[in-house]
Design an enzyme around this catalytic site. Structure first.
Site, PDB file in Angstrom:
ATOM      1  N   ALA A 176      -1.403   3.010  10.549  1.00 14.62           N
ATOM      2  CA  ALA A 176      -2.206   2.173  11.458  1.00 14.62           C
ATOM      3  C   ALA A 176      -3.145   1.222  10.712  1.00 14.62           C
ATOM      4  O   ALA A 176      -3.369   0.097  11.145  1.00 14.62           O
ATOM      5  CB  ALA A 176      -3.008   3.064  12.409  1.00 14.62           C
ATOM      6  N   HIS A 177      -3.694   1.686   9.577  1.00 12.97           N
ATOM      7  CA  HIS A 177      -4.752   0.876   8.958  1.00 12.97           C
ATOM      8  C   HIS A 177      -4.243  -0.379   8.260  1.00 12.97           C
ATOM      9  O   HIS A 177      -5.028  -1.231   7.849  1.00 12.97           O
ATOM     10  CB  HIS A 177      -5.630   1.717   8.032  1.00 12.97           C
ATOM     11  CG  HIS A 177      -5.042   2.053   6.706  1.00 12.97           C
ATOM     12  ND1 HIS A 177      -5.302   1.294   5.587  1.00 12.97           N
ATOM     13  CD2 HIS A 177      -4.248   3.063   6.293  1.00 12.97           C
ATOM     14  CE1 HIS A 177      -4.681   1.845   4.540  1.00 12.97           C
ATOM     15  NE2 HIS A 177      -4.035   2.916   4.946  1.00 12.97           N
TER      16      HIS A 177
ATOM     17  N   THR B  52      -4.238  19.475  15.188  1.00 12.42           N
ATOM     18  CA  THR B  52      -4.805  18.837  16.374  1.00 12.42           C
ATOM     19  C   THR B  52      -4.595  17.330  16.307  1.00 12.42           C
ATOM     20  O   THR B  52      -4.853  16.704  15.276  1.00 12.42           O
ATOM     21  CB  THR B  52      -6.312  19.147  16.462  1.00 12.42           C
ATOM     22  OG1 THR B  52      -6.456  20.567  16.508  1.00 12.42           O
ATOM     23  CG2 THR B  52      -6.943  18.522  17.689  1.00 12.42           C
TER      24      THR B  52
ATOM     25  N   CYS C 208      -3.993   1.898  -5.404  1.00 14.06           N
ATOM     26  CA  CYS C 208      -3.924   3.261  -5.938  1.00 14.06           C
ATOM     27  C   CYS C 208      -3.898   3.261  -7.452  1.00 14.06           C
ATOM     28  O   CYS C 208      -4.307   4.218  -8.089  1.00 14.06           O
ATOM     29  CB  CYS C 208      -2.671   3.962  -5.424  1.00 14.06           C
ATOM     30  SG  CYS C 208      -2.335   3.600  -3.702  1.00 14.06           S
TER      31      CYS C 208
HETATM   32  C1  LIG Z   1      -0.450   1.728   2.289  1.00 11.02           C
HETATM   33  C2  LIG Z   1       0.953   2.123   2.090  1.00 11.02           C
HETATM   34  C3  LIG Z   1       1.362   3.457   2.210  1.00 11.02           C
HETATM   35  C4  LIG Z   1       0.379   4.571   2.441  1.00 11.02           C
HETATM   36  O1  LIG Z   1      -0.135   4.594   3.745  1.00 11.02           O
HETATM   37  P1  LIG Z   1      -1.490   5.419   4.025  1.00 11.02           P
HETATM   38  O2  LIG Z   1      -1.605   5.393   5.502  1.00 11.02           O
HETATM   39  O3  LIG Z   1      -2.585   4.677   3.330  1.00 11.02           O
HETATM   40  O4  LIG Z   1      -1.277   6.787   3.490  1.00 11.02           O
HETATM   41  C5  LIG Z   1       2.691   3.751   2.063  1.00 11.02           C
HETATM   42  N1  LIG Z   1       3.600   2.781   1.799  1.00 11.02           N
HETATM   43  C6  LIG Z   1       3.259   1.497   1.682  1.00 11.02           C
HETATM   44  C7  LIG Z   1       4.306   0.476   1.422  1.00 11.02           C
HETATM   45  C8  LIG Z   1       1.923   1.121   1.809  1.00 11.02           C
HETATM   46  O5  LIG Z   1       1.590  -0.163   1.663  1.00 11.02           O
END
Ligand SMILES: *Cc1c(COP(=O)(O)O)cnc(C)c1O
Length: 383
Positions: A198-199, A235, A329
């Protein structure tokens, strides 16, 4: 001071309309979606409405959507769950996947997982032919990202799916970067599994989903309560799930308009970089066919060295410009980006990369300001 946020591939701000949709479930309507009483039922209704909305938007059935804590969990769940269900141990993927795919595969080696990491030179994509050649009798899963988070390259998922179908191997795609930006229909792309976070689409952090096609081989890997039809204990994050559905709905509804706006900004950015730096700037990935919001480039030097990406990043930060070198990361570590290394970039160039990832609220002024500041920084830094 001006702030220019150009790191939308790392995360996006919460859309106020998403916050509005979430608000009741952060305040008065706080029930546990699995409780029997009225408060629980109200939460459950909201979750099931969100599930239906999301299913409709990606061409799935509601029961095929499993809510998770984000992209990382969804990626882990696919790898672990398909291996568990098939009893097979070989996975086909590429060298440029997100660490949420690469690390479970690498750490899984001790448990007998064997992985083929397909080569992506020179632009970051794999071909259906490569996938076909890599599949064996032991192959449990093919997992390839739709759009790459560092360089924006887009894999030909439909052709890859045709090969996987022919060979009877399930196909997963990490669609975290393409969701809400590219058309995402599970039948049109031919996917058995996909991951969304979602983010990355102006929704809240800490919530995502796994699409698992009905009948595809998959077993839950996280035990707990009987939530999500016993496929994912824990949950439910009711406000997060409601927010994610709203975010995806908005992104899909506004896709054409947002894409046109952001693509024009990318064009301006690329033209500006070429204009100011000429052949001193090297673009990483497929500039023409890559996703419309990502520009990744380096500043190689004539002596084989390159401008230091970390220094560029810090100097841009001082000017209020937020961007990334490689993926969030891996920043902090001095390692060059695994994506750029996989493209065949030598270490100095791989370490000098910058990623600008544009968003719907960026403006032409943001782009021009960034180009001006970058120009001054590069002039100072060049030997
Ligand atoms: C950000 C990202 C993720 C990880 O998602 P999170 O919700 O931050 O754990 C995985 N794959 C790709 C391609 C991303 O850009």
């Amino acid at each position: 001071m001006r702030t220019v946020y150009l790191d939308h591939a790392a995360t996006t701000p919460l859309d106020p309309r998403v916050l509005n949709a979430m608000m009741p479930f952060l305040t008065s309507s706080f029930g546990n979606a699995n409780s029997i009483h009225a408060a629980g039922r109200a939460a459950n209704v909201a979750v099931e409405e969100a599930r239906e909305t999301i299913a409709r938007l990606i061409g799935a059935q509601p029961a095929e959507i499993i809510f998770t804590s984000g992209g990382t969990e969804s990626d882990n769940a696919v790898i672990k769950g398909v291996i568990k269900a098939t009893g097979k141990s070989h996975v086909v993927t590429s060298m440029v996947e997100h660490h949420a795919i690469l690390h479970p595969l690498q750490y899984g080696r001790k448990d007998g997982i064997k992985t083929t990491f397909l080569d992506v030179k020179p632009l970051g994509m794999v071909t259906a032919e490569q996938v076909e050649a890599a599949i064996t009798e032991e192959t449990a899963l093919v997992t390839l990202m739709h759009a790459n988070n560092e360089i924006g390259s887009i894999n030909p998922m439909r052709q890859i799916s045709d090969v996987c179908r022919k060979k009877g191997v399930p196909l997963h795609s990490d669609t975290v970067q393409s969701a809400g930006k590219l058309p995402l229909h599970v039948d049109e792309l031919g996917l058995d599994f996909l991951s969304i976070s979602a983010h990355k689409i102006y929704g809240p952090k800490g919530v995502g989903l796994l699409y698992a096609r009905a009948g595809a081989p998959w077993k839950p890997w996280m035990e707990g309560g009987s939530q999500e039809r016993k496929r994912r204990g824990g949950t439910l994050n009711v406000p997060g799930i409601v927010g994610m559905a709203k975010a995806l709905e908005l992104a899909v509804a506004d896709m054409e308009q947002t894409t046109a706006h952001i693509a024009a900004l990318k064009k301006r950015m690329v033209a500006g970089l070429k204009d100011r730096f000429g052949d001193r700037v090297a673009f990483n990935g497929d500039l023409e066919h890559g996703i419309h919001n990502i520009v990744n480039f380096s500043f190689p030097l004539p002596d084989g060295e390159a401008l230091d990406g970390e220094m560029l990043l810090l100097n841009l930060d001082i000017e209020g410009i937020c961007c990334s070198n490689g993926s969030a990361c891996s920043s902090g570590a001095i390692e060059p980006s695994h994506v750029l290394v996989a493209l065949g970039r030598v270490t100095p160039t791989a370490k000098s990369s910058l990623r600008f990832s544009l968003g719907k609220d960026n403006t032409e002024e943001d782009v021009d300001y960034t180009l001006d500041k970058l120009d001054a920084i590069v002039r100072r830094m060049r030997p």
